[in-house]
Design an enzyme around this catalytic site. Structure first.
Site, PDB file in Angstrom:
ATOM      1  N   LYS A  11       0.749  -1.159  -0.154  1.00 17.13           N
ATOM      2  CA  LYS A  11       0.069   0.025  -0.152  1.00 17.13           C
ATOM      3  C   LYS A  11       0.792   1.279  -0.018  1.00 17.13           C
ATOM      4  O   LYS A  11       2.156   1.162   0.304  1.00 17.13           O
ATOM      5  CB  LYS A  11      -0.880   0.168   1.360  1.00 17.13           C
ATOM      6  CG  LYS A  11      -1.800  -1.280   1.178  1.00 17.13           C
ATOM      7  CD  LYS A  11      -3.084  -1.096   2.342  1.00 17.13           C
ATOM      8  CE  LYS A  11      -4.043  -2.076   2.286  1.00 17.13           C
ATOM      9  NZ  LYS A  11      -5.009  -2.020   3.374  1.00 17.13           N
ATOM     10  N   TYR A  51     -12.573  -2.039  -3.802  1.00 15.99           N
ATOM     11  CA  TYR A  51     -12.901  -2.216  -2.504  1.00 15.99           C
ATOM     12  C   TYR A  51     -14.626  -2.134  -2.420  1.00 15.99           C
ATOM     13  O   TYR A  51     -15.041  -1.821  -1.370  1.00 15.99           O
ATOM     14  CB  TYR A  51     -12.379  -1.292  -1.709  1.00 15.99           C
ATOM     15  CG  TYR A  51     -11.165  -1.504  -1.125  1.00 15.99           C
ATOM     16  CD1 TYR A  51     -10.640  -2.636  -0.303  1.00 15.99           C
ATOM     17  CD2 TYR A  51     -10.033  -1.029  -1.420  1.00 15.99           C
ATOM     18  CE1 TYR A  51      -9.530  -3.036   0.181  1.00 15.99           C
ATOM     19  CE2 TYR A  51      -8.529  -1.261  -1.183  1.00 15.99           C
ATOM     20  CZ  TYR A  51      -8.290  -2.258  -0.424  1.00 15.99           C
ATOM     21  OH  TYR A  51      -7.280  -2.397   0.147  1.00 15.99           O
ATOM     22  N   ASN A 114      -2.012   0.021   6.710  1.00  9.95           N
ATOM     23  CA  ASN A 114      -1.640  -1.096   7.427  1.00  9.95           C
ATOM     24  C   ASN A 114      -0.660  -2.022   6.400  1.00  9.95           C
ATOM     25  O   ASN A 114      -0.430  -3.116   6.455  1.00  9.95           O
ATOM     26  CB  ASN A 114      -2.681  -1.856   7.985  1.00  9.95           C
ATOM     27  CG  ASN A 114      -3.566  -2.270   6.626  1.00  9.95           C
ATOM     28  OD1 ASN A 114      -3.450  -2.041   5.614  1.00  9.95           O
ATOM     29  ND2 ASN A 114      -4.718  -3.003   6.927  1.00  9.95           N
ATOM     30  N   HIS A 117      -2.247  -5.393   1.716  1.00 15.62           N
ATOM     31  CA  HIS A 117      -3.631  -6.245   1.592  1.00 15.62           C
ATOM     32  C   HIS A 117      -3.475  -7.421   0.817  1.00 15.62           C
ATOM     33  O   HIS A 117      -2.560  -7.713  -0.032  1.00 15.62           O
ATOM     34  CB  HIS A 117      -4.460  -5.400   0.703  1.00 15.62           C
ATOM     35  CG  HIS A 117      -5.779  -6.183   0.023  1.00 15.62           C
ATOM     36  ND1 HIS A 117      -6.831  -6.138   0.621  1.00 15.62           N
ATOM     37  CD2 HIS A 117      -5.867  -6.940  -0.923  1.00 15.62           C
ATOM     38  CE1 HIS A 117      -7.740  -6.836   0.045  1.00 15.62           C
ATOM     39  NE2 HIS A 117      -7.177  -7.432  -0.843  1.00 15.62           N
ATOM     40  N   GLU A 128      -9.872 -10.898  -7.520  1.00 14.56           N
ATOM     41  CA  GLU A 128      -8.924  -9.764  -7.257  1.00 14.56           C
ATOM     42  C   GLU A 128      -7.722  -9.877  -8.107  1.00 14.56           C
ATOM     43  O   GLU A 128      -7.253  -8.737  -8.599  1.00 14.56           O
ATOM     44  CB  GLU A 128      -8.429  -9.685  -6.004  1.00 14.56           C
ATOM     45  CG  GLU A 128      -9.487  -9.279  -4.900  1.00 14.56           C
ATOM     46  CD  GLU A 128      -9.053  -9.043  -3.366  1.00 14.56           C
ATOM     47  OE1 GLU A 128      -9.943  -8.578  -2.623  1.00 14.56           O
ATOM     48  OE2 GLU A 128      -7.850  -9.640  -2.914  1.00 14.56           O
TER      49      GLU A 128
HETATM   50  P1  CMP Z   1      -7.571  -4.374   3.735  1.00 13.33           P
HETATM   51  O1  CMP Z   1      -7.098  -5.670   4.142  1.00 13.33           O
HETATM   52  O2  CMP Z   1      -7.064  -3.908   2.425  1.00 13.33           O
HETATM   53  O3  CMP Z   1      -9.174  -4.521   3.697  1.00 13.33           O
HETATM   54  C1  CMP Z   1      -9.795  -3.152   3.901  1.00 13.33           C
HETATM   55  C2  CMP Z   1      -9.178  -2.116   4.427  1.00 13.33           C
HETATM   56  O4  CMP Z   1      -9.810  -1.018   4.871  1.00 13.33           O
HETATM   57  C3  CMP Z   1      -8.137  -2.552   5.406  1.00 13.33           C
HETATM   58  O5  CMP Z   1      -7.276  -3.486   5.011  1.00 13.33           O
HETATM   59  C4  CMP Z   1      -7.532  -1.178   5.893  1.00 13.33           C
HETATM   60  O6  CMP Z   1      -6.656  -0.714   5.342  1.00 13.33           O
HETATM   61  C5  CMP Z   1      -8.738  -0.334   5.831  1.00 13.33           C
HETATM   62  N1  CMP Z   1      -9.716  -0.044   7.049  1.00 13.33           N
HETATM   63  C6  CMP Z   1      -9.698   1.227   7.531  1.00 13.33           C
HETATM   64  N2  CMP Z   1     -10.378   1.251   8.626  1.00 13.33           N
HETATM   65  C7  CMP Z   1     -10.560  -0.020   9.020  1.00 13.33           C
HETATM   66  C8  CMP Z   1     -11.568  -0.419   9.950  1.00 13.33           C
HETATM   67  N3  CMP Z   1     -11.821   0.075  11.234  1.00 13.33           N
HETATM   68  N4  CMP Z   1     -11.750  -1.890  10.001  1.00 13.33           N
HETATM   69  C9  CMP Z   1     -10.999  -2.436   8.797  1.00 13.33           C
HETATM   70  N5  CMP Z   1     -10.404  -2.157   7.980  1.00 13.33           N
HETATM   71  C10 CMP Z   1     -10.150  -0.674   8.028  1.00 13.33           C
END
Ligand code: CMP
Length: 140
Positions: A11, A51, A114, A117, A128
């Site tokens: 990311k 998403y 984070n 993904h 995906e």
């Molecule tokens: P990802 O695994 O890419 O899937 C959805 C993304 O939403 C997650 O990682 C985070 O980067 C983002 N995100 C932001 N806020 C939240 C939250 N409260 N709970 C879960 N995902 C979140």
């Protein structure tokens, strides 16, 4: 066990800090093979489409803005049980809850930034992967 493929995205928070190689090393050391990879920048519309399962969630707008805010590295990872293995390597969504030695614990900044993904099931992985790659671009 079955050889499987999963879609991974490094990311914008990670590309910004120039740690894509360190993250790739964590995938490879854990037994995953990078069989396709490209650096790109998502448009807002691409992030929204990718998403779309989260469209009703409160964080959807911010998530799509963040994912289109800078470069990402999209990749196909291959290995035995690659979907589940990659989820282990990544750790919990929120870095604060992620286990020691996981990518999100080591590299993640917060629940949104984070660092990585990964697909959450083989069915999601197929969808995906085809979002970003044609079959001829995946070289095992
Ligand atoms: P990802 O695994 O890419 O899937 C959805 C993304 O939403 C997650 O990682 C985070 O980067 C983002 N995100 C932001 N806020 C939240 C939250 N409260 N709970 C879960 N995902 C979140």
């Amino acid at each position: 066990m079955a050889l499987e493929r999963t879609l991974s995205i490094i990311k914008p928070d990670a590309t910004k800090r120039n740690i894509t190689g360190r993250i790739n090393a964590m995938f490879e050391e854990a037994g995953l093979r990078i069989v396709a990879q490209k650096r790109t920048r998502l448009t807002l519309e691409q992030a929204q489409a990718f998403y779309d399962v989260h469209a009703e969630r409160s964080f959807y707008g911010e998530l799509c803005e963040y994912m289109s805010s800078g470069p990402v590295v999209v990749q196909v990872l291959e290995g035995e049980n690659a979907v589940a293995l990659n989820r282990e390597i990544m750790g919990a969504t929120n870095p604060a809850n992620a286990g020691e030695g996981t990518v999100r614990k080591e590299m993640g900044l917060n629940v949104q930034e984070n660092s990585v993904h990964g697909s959450d099931s083989p069915e999601t992985a197929a969808r995906e992967i085809s979002f970003f790659f044609g079959e001829v671009e995946i070289i095992a």
